[in-house]
Design an enzyme around this catalytic site. Structure first.
Site, mmCIF file in Angstrom:
data_model
loop_
_atom_site.group_PDB
_atom_site.id
_atom_site.type_symbol
_atom_site.label_atom_id
_atom_site.label_comp_id
_atom_site.label_asym_id
_atom_site.label_seq_id
_atom_site.Cartn_x
_atom_site.Cartn_y
_atom_site.Cartn_z
ATOM 1 N N CYS A 49 112.762 2.709 93.305
ATOM 2 C CA CYS A 49 111.893 3.190 94.386
ATOM 3 C C CYS A 49 110.905 4.251 93.920
ATOM 4 O O CYS A 49 109.788 4.332 94.428
ATOM 5 C CB CYS A 49 112.751 3.769 95.517
ATOM 6 S SG CYS A 49 114.099 2.722 96.043
ATOM 7 N N ASP A 81 120.054 5.130 97.400
ATOM 8 C CA ASP A 81 120.945 4.613 98.424
ATOM 9 C C ASP A 81 121.575 3.296 97.989
ATOM 10 O O ASP A 81 122.715 2.990 98.353
ATOM 11 C CB ASP A 81 120.178 4.408 99.741
ATOM 12 C CG ASP A 81 119.942 5.715 100.466
ATOM 13 O OD1 ASP A 81 120.130 6.771 99.842
ATOM 14 O OD2 ASP A 81 119.567 5.680 101.640
ATOM 15 N N CYS A 122 112.467 6.621 97.439
ATOM 16 C CA CYS A 122 113.756 6.208 97.981
ATOM 17 C C CYS A 122 113.987 6.904 99.328
ATOM 18 O O CYS A 122 113.445 7.972 99.605
ATOM 19 C CB CYS A 122 114.872 6.556 96.998
ATOM 20 S SG CYS A 122 116.460 5.799 97.389
ATOM 21 N N SER A 470 122.064 1.689 107.082
ATOM 22 C CA SER A 470 120.821 1.463 106.357
ATOM 23 C C SER A 470 119.793 0.888 107.311
ATOM 24 O O SER A 470 120.133 0.233 108.308
ATOM 25 C CB SER A 470 121.075 0.482 105.213
ATOM 26 O OG SER A 470 119.869 -0.033 104.710
#
Length: 568
Positions: A49, A81, A122, A470
């Site tokens: 990311c 994550d 991220c 998420s």
């Protein structure tokens, strides 16, 4: 222009040692005489990311130099994550948001930088950087580093969510090992954040809707050269902002701007995590903006983005039809976003986005003909969540679920049952003691929710937790239940077999037993011992608050009276 903050580090006889440090970094008299502009990112090798940041940071520094500033690059942390998912490491994810904001404050104020360009990639890095910008309240521009391109396999367009769900499909025999490997190898073909409307892309759009970002840049893929031009322009713009005295982050982040941020989340079926991040950003501006306020905006905003995981398309598809500007303009014209709010350019949202493309009717629908009339994300309340809980309703076939509770005291216990397929249709899986204090860290549970979905049980069971989800989570999944079980919230009182009713249309979440029985259980309840007695998580648990105010660790806004005195 007011006196530069950085002059406190360079002017005067007793600042000779300070200037010596600067000269040791290769600065000369001309460099030292210019404004000092911080450029913060998370570039490194923790996650794809943030690996887009390197070139963009250099472009931003070039823009600053061209406009007469001295760029000062620094980095902050990032917890992937994806790589921390479904194990103890995830406890550090939400916590990392606070570390990022704290570290930006430490550097910007500790070194007296005059302005800031902040990159995020991220999930938690985006709100963390925005929180740091608002806390420091120097001229600032936020830039999202951009998403990865979607993958392709067997004619399907893929995101990393497909690999999570493919694990469950393999467990049930729906796909073979070769297909699972093919999806793993194909789903994330480039660097950049996850391609769906998960937390990173959601908060990238939020940064635009709130006015903290360069206009219409969030959906540019992270690997596109166009991003370098944007970063260079940001370097020039931040120098203009400094010369003009603003606008400052707290000029931009108003209640209306926060409502605009919530509106774009609902309109695109974005990440439930935004219900935590918006109140946390508001706190830095000294604005009380709770999960209830977020929920009110969610309820009045139509779902118009046909975006994954609830829909069909990715960030790249939004870019191809004209970017986030398509959504923002449509919502301004429909009255769901206030176009009078200020942006970093000094112009309003309406001025910046008024010439955007109209919705194409496939990736983005028109608000008069929405996918859903009342948003893709909802806040629920009831005797199981008196202070609120959050569900993503985009893509759900049914908004009502009733079933019997199956209680797990932590995520691992539930994952073990799901892996063994030791659960049944009609059950309501309860994962408790995973809240901000009890976890600590409010773990994100894509691992278990994707397994459930991949096993074909996505809407045949429900899952309720005081932890998080998420942005990629889909199905009948309710998180952020508050108050959390560890501090005595009603979730702590649920027992196996209790009847649970979820009504996402009516926005209710209840355990259907008598209040007298709940009172008996409450009287018998005692708090569990903390899971961490030392280290960073122990410190976090002592400071962190509940979800409705954003799981924050301090009361904003931070003040810096020494700087005000220096200006006079």
């Amino acid at each position: 222009m007011k006196k530069l903050r950085s002059r406190v580090t360079v002017e005067g006889l007793d600042r000779a040692p300070h200037r010596a440090f600067m000269r040791a970094m290769g600065l000369d008299d001309a460099d030292i005489a210019k404004p000092m502009i911080g450029v913060v990112s998370q570039k490194g090798e923790q996650t794809p990311c943030n690996m887009t940041h390197d070139v963009q940071v250099e472009a931003a520094k070039t823009g600053i130099s061209e406009a007469g500033g001295t760029p000062r690059e620094f980095a902050t942390i990032s917890v992937s994550d994806g790589i921390s998912m479904n194990h103890e490491g995830m406890k550090f994810s939400l916590f990392s948001r606070e570390l990022i904001a704290d570290s930006i404050e430490a550097v910007v104020h500790g070194l007296a930088y005059d302005a800031l360009i902040g990159f995020g990639g991220c999930d938690k890095t985006l709100p963390g950087v925005m929180m740091g910008m608002v806390r420091c309240n120097v001229p600032s521009i936020f830039i999202y580093g951009g998403s990865a391109l979607p993958g392709k396999y067997q004619g399907r367009t893929l995101t990393v969510l497909d690999s999570y769900e493919a694990v469950g499909s393999y467990m049930t025999g729906e796909i073979d090992a070769q297909t699972l490997e093919g999806i793993e190898l194909s789903c994330l073909p480039t660097i950049g954040a996850c391609a769906g409307q998960f937390t990173a892309n959601t908060m990238g759009m939020v940064s635009e809707a709130m006015g903290l970002s360069m206009p219409n840049v969030s959906m540019i893929p992270g690997v596109y050269a166009e991003r370098d031009h944007v970063a260079r322009q940001a370097g020039r713009l931040v120098m203009q902002m400094l010369a003009n005295g603003g606008p400052l982050p707290r000029d931009i982040v108003t209640r209306k701007a926060l409502e605009n941020g919530a509106a774009i989340v609902a309109a695109t079926g974005g990440s439930t995590n935004a219900a935590l991040h918006l109140p946390a950003i508001a706190n830095e501006a000294g604005i009380r903006f709770t999960i209830d306020d977020v929920g009110e905006v969610f309820a009045r905003t139509p779902l118009i983005g046909n975006l994954r995981p609830g829909g069909k398309y990715t960030a790249k598809d939004v870019y191809d039809i004209g970017g986030a500007a398509v959504v923002i303009r449509a919502l301004i014209e429909s009255g769901h976003i206030d176009g009078n709010c200020l942006t970093v350019t000094g112009r309003t949202l309406a001025e910046e986005y008024g010439a955007a493309n109209a919705p194409d009717g496939e990736v983005v629908f028109h608000p008069t003909k929405p996918i859903m009339a009342d948003g893709g994300v909802a806040v629920l309340k009831g005797n199981l969540a008196p202070d609120g809980a959050v569900i993503k309703v985009a893509g759900l076939k049914s908004l009502v679920f009733e079933g019997r509770a199956r209680v797990f005291e932590d995520e691992e216990a539930c994952v073990a049952a799901v892996r063994a397929r030791n659960y049944a249709a009609g059950e309501v899986l309860i994962i408790r003691n995973e809240g901000p204090v009890g976890g600590p860290g409010m773990r994100e549970m894509l691992g278990v929710t994707a397994l459930i979905y991949g096993q074909g049980m996505g809407e045949k069971v429900a899952l309720i937790t005081d932890g998080r989800f998420s942005g990629a989570t889909r199905g009948m999944c309710i998180g952020y239940v508050s108050p959390e079980a560890f501090v005595g919230g009603p979730l702590a009182l649920v027992r196996d077999g209790d009847p649970i009713r979820i009504d996402a249309k009516a926005r209710t979440l209840d355990v259907r037993i008598d209040e007298s029985e709940l009172a008996v259980r409450r009287a018998a309840w005692s708090q569990r011992p903390p899971r961490h007695r030392a280290g960073a998580l122990a410190k976090y648990a002592k400071l962190v608050g509940q979800a409705p105010l954003g799981a924050i660790t301090h009361d904003g806004p931070a003040e810096w009276p020494w700087f005000d005195q220096e200006q006079q």
